[in-house]
Design a protein around this motif. Structure first.
Motif, PDB file in Angstrom:
ATOM      1  N   LEU A 273      33.956  27.261  55.793  1.00 51.27           N
ATOM      2  CA  LEU A 273      33.169  28.367  56.346  1.00 51.27           C
ATOM      3  C   LEU A 273      33.761  29.735  55.985  1.00 51.27           C
ATOM      4  N   ARG A 274      34.492  29.805  54.886  1.00 54.26           N
ATOM      5  CA  ARG A 274      35.124  31.072  54.520  1.00 54.26           C
ATOM      6  C   ARG A 274      34.195  31.919  53.658  1.00 54.26           C
ATOM      7  N   THR A 275      34.235  33.205  53.890  1.00 47.05           N
ATOM      8  CA  THR A 275      33.457  34.183  53.126  1.00 47.05           C
ATOM      9  C   THR A 275      34.390  35.331  52.767  1.00 47.05           C
ATOM     10  N   GLU A 276      34.465  35.675  51.474  1.00 45.75           N
ATOM     11  CA  GLU A 276      35.382  36.720  51.036  1.00 45.75           C
ATOM     12  C   GLU A 276      34.764  37.529  49.903  1.00 45.75           C
ATOM     13  N   ALA A 277      35.279  38.751  49.709  1.00 43.57           N
ATOM     14  CA  ALA A 277      34.932  39.568  48.547  1.00 43.57           C
ATOM     15  C   ALA A 277      35.731  39.046  47.358  1.00 43.57           C
ATOM     16  N   LEU A 278      35.068  38.860  46.230  1.00 46.86           N
ATOM     17  CA  LEU A 278      35.742  38.334  45.046  1.00 46.86           C
ATOM     18  C   LEU A 278      35.841  39.353  43.915  1.00 46.86           C
ATOM     19  N   PHE A 279      34.754  40.015  43.622  1.00 49.89           N
ATOM     20  CA  PHE A 279      34.703  40.920  42.472  1.00 49.89           C
ATOM     21  C   PHE A 279      34.506  42.375  42.870  1.00 49.89           C
ATOM     22  N   ASP A 280      33.887  42.577  44.006  1.00 46.34           N
ATOM     23  CA  ASP A 280      33.542  43.904  44.493  1.00 46.34           C
ATOM     24  C   ASP A 280      33.764  43.901  45.994  1.00 46.34           C
ATOM     25  N   ARG A 281      34.474  44.882  46.518  1.00 46.56           N
ATOM     26  CA  ARG A 281      34.830  44.857  47.936  1.00 46.56           C
ATOM     27  C   ARG A 281      33.628  44.921  48.860  1.00 46.56           C
TER      28      ARG A 281
END
Length: 487
Positions: A44-52
């Protein structure tokens, strides 16, 4: 609160570990949770990868069970501020030549779009929808007690036999309806057809026209955050970046709940497990892998059929025959250049996920167990087949081969995001044949991962059922604690 002060220690903070912790904390136990990664949530993780400003769901993205399972119905995510967004078209299945099968949330619109197969589709779905809660509760149970709704259980059995054999697609005249159904069947990650995949189809396909296939606004982490907030409110404490390597690290907690795969239990317990039980865990089979691809794109996916662009989930697998061949080869360990691919453009359902003309695109490709192939070219090719020009919209991409998935989540052995092969036997008798599949031979130690019934998906039921088993056996508590929001 440390493990020395806790009544219960939970290892792993995926949806099942969190569900177990919610239940135990609501029952009045002092709970400490341990997570090897720096952030909680597991799948259930959600993160910024390429653009904040643009966030990506690292594992799961679409959550039919968050709206349907018994645990989440009681926990009441909407009352906790989790906005489950429902696409008008739950899922779509494009075919060559601009054709597509469209599963609208509205059953009658779906049937109208399937032409002469519409009546057949209605016949498959209507009875399941009429008993939907009973269907969900039967499939998402430990399968160790009589069903609460015998009619629902009988319907599941009938539809499982139908979808799990060649009868499922044979009843349709056109390719659209057959492909639409088989695309759901492929969620079982295994050879097709099979009895296990038939049960998956009965569950997921009818929910598309019922409680839906929603996406949580802001990403999957909103579900984990809501569960974590409830745990904290009831005295629970999180320890992130803490990898447990031996069960003795958790002493003297009376109760240990392990949201880990069987391989993890073997590692943590060492030679303390009885040899017979350890041998049974070693025989546990893991299934085909999933390879993950995240894209940052400059515009919506340019599907050849624009209606596909209104769907929350898109299945790319071609015709029924193509998917049966492909998924069976994948289950046998044969890699091909045309894997089954699931694609989600979250901003279709949650416009806030698109910022400054940029948006995330989420994709999984089904590949052989432990496959090390870079999935980005494979997924690009599959999307291009049905959305010419997609490659030109890609600003950045990241691929994780199946072999790399377990470095992100240790439960995904060889890339198996289901934490165990969904065979007929392992659908129910997981991880080992047992009256109580959650209880281990070690005193006070319970498994609560997707490697226990009812298996994969973000439903929380494995954790919930394991927690209820532990409360009953260790504390004599037989009445489940209330899970809803208090006034």
């Amino acid at each position: 609160m440390s493990g020395d002060q806790a009544d219960a220690a939970v290892v792993g903070t995926g949806p099942n570990g969190l569900a177990a912790a919610v239940t135990l904390a609501r029952a009045g136990l002092r709970v400490a949770l341990y997570e090897a990664e720096d952030t909680i949530g597991g799948g259930l993780r959600t993160e910024a990868l390429f653009d904040r400003d643009i966030v990506h769901d690292l594992c799961s993205a679409v959550h039919p069970m968050a709206a349907a399972s018994r645990f989440f119905r009681a926990f009441d995510l909407p009352a906790r501020g989790v906005d489950l967004r429902h696409p008008e078209i739950s899922y779509a299945h494009p075919l060559d030549g601009g054709r597509a099968g469209l599963a609208h949330r509205d059953l009658e619109r779906t049937c109208a779009g399937l032409g002469r197969d519409g009546a057949r589709w209605r016949g498959l779905m209507r009875s399941l929808l009429d008993h939907s809660e009973g269907v969900v509760d039967f499939v998402l149970s430990g399968q160790r007690a009589l069903p609460r709704d015998p009619v629902a259980a009988a319907l599941v059995g009938l539809r499982t036999l139908e979808h799990g054999t060649r009868l499922g697609a044979a009843r349709f005249h056109g390719e659209e309806a057959a492909a639409l159904l088989t695309g759901v069947t492929a969620h079982a990650l295994g050879r097709l057809p099979s009895i296990a995949s038939g049960a998956v189809t009965a569950l997921l396909a009818h929910l598309a026209h019922g409680t839906g296939w929603p996406l949580p606004a802001g990403g999957s982490r909103s579900i984990a955050d809501a569960m974590a907030a409830d745990i904290t409110a009831h005295g629970g404490v999180f320890h992130t970046g803490r990898r447990i390597t031996d069960l003795r690290e958790l002493a003297p907690a009376r109760l240990l709940m392990l949201d880990i795969a069987p391989r993890g239990l073997l590692e943590l317990a060492g030679d303390r497990l009885p040899p017979r039980y350890a041998r049974a865990l070693r025989r546990f089979r893991y299934g085909p892998g999933a390879a993950k691809v995240d894209f940052l794109v400059s515009e919506p996916i340019p599907w050849a059929n624009p209606e596909v662009g209104r769907a929350g989930t898109v299945h790319l697998g071609g015709t029924h025959a193509e998917m049966v061949r492909q998924e069976t080869l994948t289950a046998r360990g044969v890699r091909t250049d045309e894997p089954f691919v699931l694609v989600v453009d979250p901003a279709v359902t949650d416009p806030g996920r698109a910022v400054g003309g940029k948006r995330p695109v989420w994709a999984y490709a089904h590949v052989p167990h432990g496959d090390r192939t870079d999935p980005v070219p494979l997924v690009l090719s599959r999307i291009e087949r049905y959305a010419p020009g997609f490659t030109d919209t890609v600003l950045a991409s990241r691929g994780i081969p199946a072999a790399g998935m377990e470095h992100h989540n240790a439960n995904y052995v060889g890339g198996d995001i289901g934490a165990g092969a969904m065979t007929l036997t392992q659908s129910v008798l997981r991880p080992v044949p047992s009256v109580d599949p959650y209880r281990t031979p070690l005193p006070g130690v319970y498994l609560c991962s997707a490697s226990t019934p009812p298996g994969p998906s973000v439903h929380g039921m494995s954790g919930y059922l394991a927690a209820l088993s532990s409360l009953r056996r260790e504390y004599g508590v037989r009445v489940p604690p209330p899970l809803g929001v208090r006034p």
